[in-house]
Scaffold this motif. Structure first.
Motif, short mmCIF file in Angstrom:
data_model
loop_
_atom_site.label_atom_id
_atom_site.label_comp_id
_atom_site.label_asym_id
_atom_site.label_seq_id
_atom_site.Cartn_x
_atom_site.Cartn_y
_atom_site.Cartn_z
N ARG A 180 40.87 26.31 24.53
CA ARG A 180 39.60 26.03 25.19
C ARG A 180 39.38 27.01 26.33
O ARG A 180 40.31 27.31 27.09
N GLU A 181 38.16 27.48 26.46
CA GLU A 181 37.85 28.47 27.49
C GLU A 181 36.56 28.10 28.22
O GLU A 181 35.68 27.44 27.67
N LEU A 182 36.48 28.57 29.44
CA LEU A 182 35.29 28.34 30.24
C LEU A 182 34.11 29.14 29.67
O LEU A 182 34.25 30.31 29.32
N VAL A 183 32.96 28.47 29.59
CA VAL A 183 31.73 29.15 29.22
C VAL A 183 30.87 29.38 30.47
O VAL A 183 30.46 30.48 30.78
N ALA A 184 30.60 28.29 31.18
CA ALA A 184 29.78 28.38 32.38
C ALA A 184 30.06 27.16 33.24
O ALA A 184 30.33 26.08 32.72
N ILE A 185 29.99 27.36 34.55
CA ILE A 185 30.22 26.24 35.45
C ILE A 185 29.30 26.39 36.65
O ILE A 185 29.06 27.51 37.12
N LYS A 186 28.80 25.24 37.12
CA LYS A 186 27.83 25.24 38.21
C LYS A 186 28.29 24.27 39.28
O LYS A 186 28.55 23.10 38.98
N GLY A 187 28.39 24.75 40.51
CA GLY A 187 28.80 23.92 41.62
C GLY A 187 27.63 23.19 42.24
O GLY A 187 26.47 23.49 41.96
N SER A 188 27.93 22.25 43.10
CA SER A 188 26.90 21.44 43.72
C SER A 188 26.00 22.25 44.65
O SER A 188 24.86 21.86 44.90
N ARG A 189 26.50 23.37 45.16
CA ARG A 189 25.70 24.21 46.06
C ARG A 189 24.96 25.30 45.30
O ARG A 189 24.41 26.21 45.91
N ALA A 226 31.29 33.08 31.75
CA ALA A 226 32.26 33.94 31.10
C ALA A 226 31.59 35.25 30.74
O ALA A 226 30.41 35.29 30.40
N SER A 227 32.34 36.32 30.81
CA SER A 227 31.75 37.63 30.55
C SER A 227 31.18 37.72 29.13
O SER A 227 30.20 38.43 28.90
N ALA A 228 31.77 36.98 28.20
CA ALA A 228 31.32 37.05 26.81
C ALA A 228 29.94 36.43 26.60
O ALA A 228 29.30 36.69 25.57
N VAL A 229 29.49 35.62 27.55
CA VAL A 229 28.22 34.92 27.37
C VAL A 229 27.19 35.28 28.42
O VAL A 229 26.02 34.91 28.30
N ALA A 230 27.59 35.97 29.47
CA ALA A 230 26.66 36.31 30.56
C ALA A 230 25.46 37.06 30.00
O ALA A 230 25.61 37.99 29.18
N GLY A 231 24.29 36.63 30.43
CA GLY A 231 23.06 37.24 29.97
C GLY A 231 22.49 36.59 28.72
O GLY A 231 21.31 36.82 28.39
N ARG A 232 23.28 35.78 28.05
CA ARG A 232 22.79 35.10 26.84
C ARG A 232 22.75 33.58 27.03
O ARG A 232 21.93 32.90 26.39
#
Length: 111
Positions: free
Chosen positions: A45-54, A60-66
């Motif tokens: 399992r790998e990180l795709v995207a994560i968003k903090g409360s602030r 992940a570089s493989a998905v950035a921009g898409r």
């Protein structure tokens, strides 16, 4: 009891788009941190995207921009907009929030 439920996965052709949704129930206050992970066949399992409360967001570089992660705090919902899908995006996608995990939704990209 915290529960995260994903929806929106499916079979899509390469180049297409999907929007994954995650409903968080049982949480009194808004999630502090939420995100998406994925597990491709035969891989960890790998990180795709994560968003903090602030508002800070990491992709992940493989998905950035898409891929784009967003949230609706009032509804305890968050989303992953996936564009320009590639074969290598095929995976089970999991939503994550403050240490809790959903059960996953399958995304399959065909050529």
């Amino acid at each position: 009891q915290v529960r995260l439920v994903e929806s929106g996965g499916g079979l899509v052709q390469a180049g297409g788009s999907l929007r994954l949704s995650c409903l968080a129930s049982g949480i009194i206050s808004s999630l502090n941190e939420m995100g998406w992970y994925r597990r491709a066949p035969g891989k960890q399992r790998e990180l795709v995207a994560i968003k903090g409360s602030r508002g800070s967001t990491t992709y992940a570089s493989a998905v950035a921009g898409r891929f784009t992660i967003s949230r609706d705090g009032a509804k305890n919902m968050f989303y992953l907009q996936i564009n320009s899908l590639k074969l290598e995006d095929t995976a089970v996608y999991y939503c994550y929030g403050d240490g809790f995990w959903g059960t996953g939704t399958q995304v399959t990209v065909s050529s």
